[in-house]
Design a protein around this motif. Structure first.
Motif, mmCIF file in Angstrom:
data_model
loop_
_atom_site.group_PDB
_atom_site.id
_atom_site.type_symbol
_atom_site.label_atom_id
_atom_site.label_comp_id
_atom_site.label_asym_id
_atom_site.label_seq_id
_atom_site.Cartn_x
_atom_site.Cartn_y
_atom_site.Cartn_z
ATOM 1 N N GLY A 1 -6.889 0.210 -2.879
ATOM 2 C CA GLY A 1 -6.350 1.476 -2.511
ATOM 3 C C GLY A 1 -7.058 2.661 -2.158
ATOM 4 O O GLY A 1 -6.577 3.684 -1.973
ATOM 5 N N ARG B 93 -5.825 3.353 6.523
ATOM 6 C CA ARG B 93 -6.461 4.057 5.615
ATOM 7 C C ARG B 93 -7.082 5.252 6.008
ATOM 8 O O ARG B 93 -7.180 6.296 5.419
ATOM 9 N N ASN C 38 -6.934 9.325 5.136
ATOM 10 C CA ASN C 38 -7.504 9.882 4.344
ATOM 11 C C ASN C 38 -8.037 11.311 4.430
ATOM 12 O O ASN C 38 -7.656 11.967 5.466
ATOM 13 N N GLU D 220 0.803 -1.287 0.143
ATOM 14 C CA GLU D 220 -0.105 -0.051 -0.010
ATOM 15 C C GLU D 220 0.777 1.277 0.043
ATOM 16 O O GLU D 220 0.376 2.277 0.008
ATOM 17 N N GLN E 91 -9.221 5.470 -0.604
ATOM 18 C CA GLN E 91 -8.966 6.054 0.628
ATOM 19 C C GLN E 91 -10.007 7.061 1.168
ATOM 20 O O GLN E 91 -10.237 7.201 2.211
ATOM 21 N N LYS F 274 -7.842 -1.151 6.805
ATOM 22 C CA LYS F 274 -9.104 -0.125 7.053
ATOM 23 C C LYS F 274 -8.596 1.049 8.045
ATOM 24 O O LYS F 274 -8.824 2.253 7.635
#
Length: 451
Positions: free
Chosen positions: A442, A360, A364, A22, A444, A357
């Motif tokens: 990927g 991210r 974000n 990632e 976000q 999860k």
């Protein structure tokens, strides 16, 4: 992000691989030099040999600059100590794996007092996934969104099914159930299907919709939707304990075979409603005598993948039980899929999904947040649920007017508890959660779906 992973076992190595993929900078710590070198050579990560609970080792790993430390050693106490030191030394986010049921009952207190960002229990997560499947044994896998209001049900189309050789458009017109077939897996290929996609026998489809509508869909297919009445479990570890607790609470009878006398005695005290059998779960005569041929569900939870696979194959040969097989190693997952072992549970995949999860969500933007994330088909597909927290480019515009990237399918909108199967004129509002399927991994933020 700068991430430190303490412990390079099955879960730690998987996390190092996934998080590195990632795009994060990963440093792993483990006491065993050969394990560290193996992870270091196979993945694009830094490796340090030493005790992850040591302040000096954490300093060498860059705890001062770290955004997150994840402790997944085999010891709950060591994991908690690693996180405590990391919190004091680097003031970073911390995630600990905690598996002991004693600690699990006190997890809220531990999390708050130690300042943990997240506590993960892979065994409990695996048990939860198994319990969901046993409520609807016709499914291969069941995932949930919107706090359980939306279900994603994976189902293998059998020969002679009314779905065979039909387009999704015609199925929708006939069924009128308010569900979407959002992913189709056919051999090594995976599709985010359009309306003209034709289904074939042996396709594995993922159906998403409200709980009520998904049940209605499968009832119209004449697929059994009632839960298993009993479960025959081989292996009495922590996963078996958590699973038995869940199954007994919803009225499913539980029988557990465990060969360790001390553990069998412990479980009989912890689970007075379950039937405990002291014996070798690989003993064919024992399984026959204890009623395996009549069981509605069979769950292989020994500590050895090979035993679990062979046990499930044996159960398949003598019964019509719903099969659930736990597998830790994933090196031979393609071969395992060919064996048709029913629902195969990979605990480390579940752990990786939860942590990714969270990672991210840390990075974000303000507009939305990832509430749920599931991966499918060897990570080729992601099913995500976004909470739309404020005005952003997708809010208030008819879906037909949104310029979506290819291979993205909007599956459901949860508007104040009302589950909507979206059409072209549907709109996303602030406070809604949106479930989508995509082969673009990927994502976000909800705005990432736009071109």
């Amino acid at each position: 992000m700068q991430i430190i992973v303490v412990g390079c076992g099955n879960v730690g190595a998987t996390l190092a691989e996934e998080l590195s993929r990632e795009g994060h900078n990963i440093t792993v710590i483990d006491m065993k030099s050969d394990v560290v070198h193996n992870v270091n050579n196979n993945f694009d990560v830094m490796g340090i040999v030493g005790n992850g609970a040591s302040y000096s080792i954490q300093k060498n790993a860059g705890i001062d600059e770290a955004d997150l430390l994840i402790a997944v050693t085999g010891s709950d106490e060591l994991n908690l100590l690693c996180c405590l030191i990391a919190k004091k030394a680097g003031d970073c986010h911390t995630i600990a794996r905690v598996r002991n049921p004693v600690y699990s009952r006190e997890i809220s207190f531990i999390k708050e007092e130690l300042g943990l960002s997240m506590v993960i229990n892979p065994e409990d997560a695996a048990a939860l996934e198994i319990a969901r499947v046993l409520k609807f044994p016709s499914a291969i896998k069941i995932d949930t969104f919107a706090k359980g209001r939306i279900e994603l049900v994976k189902y293998k189309i059998e020969e002679g099914s009314s779905l065979c050789d039909q387009s999704l458009k015609s199925i929708s017109a006939q069924m009128k159930c308010g569900v979407l077939i959002c992913v189709v897996e056919r051999g090594d290929e995976v599709f985010i299907p359009a309306g003209d996609f034709i289904l074939r026998a042996k396709d594995e489809i993922s159906v998403v919709g409200s709980v009520k509508n998904t049940v209605l869909f499968f009832k119209k297919l004449k697929v059994p939707t009632t839960r298993a009445k009993d479960a025959f479990i081989v292996g009495g570890g922590e996963t078996a304990y958590y699973l038995a607790c869940q199954l007994l609470s919803i009225g499913i009878d539980v029988k557990i075979v465990e060969k360790d006398k001390k553990r069998c005695s412990e479980l009989s005290e912890l689970l007075p409603q379950a039937t405990l059998i002291l014996g070798d779960g690989t003993d064919r005569d024992l399984l026959m005598e204890e009623g395996l041929p009549q069981a509605e569900a069979f769950v292989a939870l020994t500590n050895f993948d090979e035993e679990n696979i062979m046990l499930s194959l044996f159960a398949k040969s003598i019964s019509r039980a719903k099969l659930i097989t736990r597998v830790h190693r994933i090196a031979y997952d393609e071969i395992i899929e060919e064996l048709d072992l029913g629902s195969v549970i990979y605990p480390k995949y579940l752990t990786a999904e939860m942590i990714i999860k969270y990672v991210r969500a840390m990075q974000n933007s303000i507009g939305s947040n990832i509430e749920t994330l599931y991966r499918m088909s060897n990570d080729k597909v992601e099913i995500l649920e976004f909470l739309v927290r404020e005005e952003c480019p997708v809010v208030g515009i008819p879906l037909v007017e949104l310029n979506l990237k290819p291979n993205i399918l909007l599956c459901c909108i949860n508007h104040k508890g009302n589950i909507i199967t979206p059409g072209g004129q549907s709109r996303i509002g602030v406070g809604d959660t949106v479930v989508l399927a995509t082969t673009i991994t990927g994502l976000q933020d909800i705005k990432d779906i736009l071109v």
